[in-house]
Scaffold this active site. Structure first.
Site, PDB file in Angstrom:
ATOM      1  N   PRO A   1       0.822  -1.218   0.000  1.00 57.08           N
ATOM      2  CA  PRO A   1       0.000   0.000   0.000  1.00 57.08           C
ATOM      3  C   PRO A   1       0.848   1.256   0.000  1.00 57.08           C
ATOM      4  CG  PRO A   1       0.077  -0.934   2.201  1.00 57.08           C
ATOM      5  CD  PRO A   1       0.771  -1.926   1.293  1.00 57.08           C
ATOM      6  N   ASP A   2       0.289   2.310  -0.573  1.00 58.15           N
ATOM      7  CA  ASP A   2       0.969   3.592  -0.425  1.00 58.15           C
ATOM      8  C   ASP A   2       0.585   4.136   0.949  1.00 58.15           C
ATOM      9  OD1 ASP A   2      -1.570   4.688  -0.566  1.00 58.15           O
ATOM     10  OD2 ASP A   2      -1.344   5.426  -2.603  1.00 58.15           O
ATOM     11  N   PHE A   3       0.955   5.367   1.226  1.00 57.44           N
ATOM     12  CA  PHE A   3       0.703   5.869   2.565  1.00 57.44           C
ATOM     13  C   PHE A   3      -0.589   6.663   2.694  1.00 57.44           C
ATOM     14  CE2 PHE A   3       5.063   4.745   2.842  1.00 57.44           C
ATOM     15  CZ  PHE A   3       5.244   4.391   4.165  1.00 57.44           C
ATOM     16  N   ARG A   4      -0.944   7.379   1.639  1.00 55.63           N
ATOM     17  CA  ARG A   4      -1.949   8.407   1.858  1.00 55.63           C
ATOM     18  C   ARG A   4      -3.281   8.227   1.154  1.00 55.63           C
ATOM     19  NH1 ARG A   4       1.346  13.054  -0.150  1.00 55.63           N
ATOM     20  NH2 ARG A   4       2.466  11.390  -1.163  1.00 55.63           N
TER      21      ARG A   4
ATOM     22  N   ASN B   1      11.714   4.174  -1.401  1.00 56.01           N
ATOM     23  CA  ASN B   1      11.060   2.993  -0.864  1.00 56.01           C
ATOM     24  C   ASN B   1      11.987   2.155  -0.001  1.00 56.01           C
ATOM     25  OD1 ASN B   1       8.873   3.818  -2.379  1.00 56.01           O
ATOM     26  ND2 ASN B   1       9.432   2.559  -4.125  1.00 56.01           N
TER      27      ASN B   1
ATOM     28  N   ASP C   1      11.109  -1.166   0.486  1.00 54.44           N
ATOM     29  CA  ASP C   1      10.674  -2.542   0.225  1.00 54.44           C
ATOM     30  C   ASP C   1      11.781  -3.396  -0.395  1.00 54.44           C
ATOM     31  OD1 ASP C   1      10.723  -1.677  -2.475  1.00 54.44           O
ATOM     32  OD2 ASP C   1       8.627  -1.067  -2.343  1.00 54.44           O
TER      33      ASP C   1
ATOM     34  N   HIS D   1      15.915   6.499   1.975  1.00 53.21           N
ATOM     35  CA  HIS D   1      15.285   6.370   3.282  1.00 53.21           C
ATOM     36  C   HIS D   1      15.727   5.115   4.016  1.00 53.21           C
ATOM     37  CE1 HIS D   1      12.192   9.189   1.344  1.00 53.21           C
ATOM     38  NE2 HIS D   1      13.130   9.859   1.961  1.00 53.21           N
TER      39      HIS D   1
END
Length: 434
Positions: free
Chosen positions: A139-142, A213, A215, A232
């Site tokens: 999923p994305d965040f927003r 990302n 992931d 990140h």
């Protein structure tokens, strides 16, 4: 070199890092939205102002030059040096006196493809965010209903972003590790978009991939550590959070702890051990700044995919390339269109310009990232090669894991032709977008 911390603000959390989505699958955990204080490691003071520095820093350099001049003999000579410094300052900050050469024969995806096939395009930088991994099931965040932040109620957080905030983590690490189990690396497969970046590498075009990302799907897709800047952080290693210890632990150690539902504790000092992903309130990796300083001096094309470009300092990367460097955005919506004057004055670089009459290098292809990459690969004559690469690599992953389950969307037959491209470029009055 002074190490400056990066303060993070939380609005929609644009942060991502390597393995699973980090704070806002579009923001990276160490990013801060425009408007928050923003500082990062910088080189020693230079003779000329660096437009990538925040305005306060540049202004400080001007003051240093003034103070230095006042101590020298010959006021006239000092005043002349001061004026030269100020001319450079405004020239670089506002883009005055710089030459903007148009390299694309058409501000469309076709124009970008022709440029990529020319001798002038030899070094491509990809800037990617959460949008390139959503088709893998991450999923994305927003997103209002499906985004990560909309589904954290069970963790009883004071606010959604707290789960990726370092100060909250130190007091309450349990919610993060519970979420980490759901999103732990190895449960997802790379998307067609990841393999397009891999194909750029195989064609000798990829200079670097900067990812927000966490992931680690870029690594799974075949990119080497030297090909990547994981802005990140990464899940591949973890460290004890105690500044007096900092014992390192491997991914396998962290995985065993997380899946045993045990909060990872340091074997030496019993402090909590955290994956090396960048939380809000932490510094970005030094590699981000060192690579940025050299890569963007020689880049021929920027390809920006699946990111809202709302978090700093990652978002500022679009302004680091030479003024003539074409920039292609593959995303569900246009982004990065900050006011050029304001962006320059804040030291964030110039915003993207898709629609004005002055547009000359920015192209937007609006839609799914996988379909955008497939459309571009088709124009480059790489479509079958990309489809074969995806099928071969996903089959290999399935064989190793003993699972035949495809990615929710991208696995499907990569052989399907993409829908009509929705690239958007400059439009003039009475002219329809192409």
């Amino acid at each position: 070199m002074t190490n400056h911390s990066i303060q993070i603000g939380f609005s929609s959390l644009p942060i991502s890092a390597p393995l699973f989505p980090v704070p806002s699958r579009d923001r990276a955990v160490g990013d801060s939205p425009v408007g928050d204080s923003l500082e990062g490691p910088r080189p020693a003071p230079m003779a000329e102002p660096d437009p990538s520095d925040p305005l306060e820093t540049q202004a400080g350099k001007v003051q240093e030059a003034q103070d230095s001049d006042s101590d020298t003999e010959g006021g006239a000579a000092g005043g002349e040096a001061e004026m030269d410094f100020l001319r450079n300052f405004f020239s670089q900050t506002l883009g005055l006196g710089t030459q903007k050469e148009r390299l694309l024969d058409d501000l469309t995806l076709e124009g970008v493809a022709r440029f990529m096939l020319s001798e002038r395009c030899r070094r491509v930088i990809c800037l990617v965010g959460a949008g390139i991994s959503t088709s893998a099931g991450i999923p994305d965040f927003r997103s209002p209903s499906t985004g990560l932040y909309a589904n954290l109620q069970k963790y009883h957080l004071p606010y959604p972003e707290a789960i990726f905030e370092i100060s909250y983590f130190k007091k309450h690490p349990e919610p993060f590790f519970a979420l980490a189990k759901e999103l732990f690396p190895g449960q997802f497969k790379p998307t067609l978009c990841h393999y397009f970046i891999r194909l750029l590498k195989e064609k000798g075009l990829l200079l670097r991939c900067y990812t927000q990302n966490i992931d680690t799907l870029e690594r799974v897709a075949g990119l080497e550590p030297e090909d990547l800047v994981e802005a990140h952080g990464t899940y591949y290693t973890s460290h004890c959070i105690s500044p007096l210890c900092r014992q390192e632990y491997a991914l396998s150690w962290m995985k065993e702890k997380i899946f045993s539902e045990v909060t990872p504790k340091c074997e030496k000092c019993q402090s909590v051990v955290k994956p090396d992903i960048v939380f809000f309130g932490e510094n970005l990796p030094a590699r981000f700044f060192s690579c940025m300083q050299s890569d963007f001096l020689k880049v021929d094309l920027l390809i920006i995919m699946g990111t809202s470009l709302q978090v700093q300092p990652f978002a500022s990367l679009i302004g680091k390339a030479p003024l003539s460097t074409p920039r292609l955005l593959i995303n569900k919506e246009k982004t990065g269109q900050t006011d050029p004057f304001l962006g320059m004055m804040m030291g964030l670089g110039g915003g993207m310009d898709f629609d004005s009459k002055k547009a000359y290098r920015d192209v937007a292809w609006l839609g799914d990232c996988d379909q955008g990459c497939l459309a571009l690969a088709d124009l480059l004559g790489w479509k079958k090669e990309l489809e074969d690469l995806v099928q071969k690599e996903l089959a290999s992953i399935d064989a190793q894991s003993g699972s035949g389950s495809p990615n929710p969307t991208t696995a499907a037959s990569p052989r399907k032709s993409p829908p009509p491209a929705k690239e958007e470029a400059r439009t003039t009055e009475g002219e329809k977008p192409k």
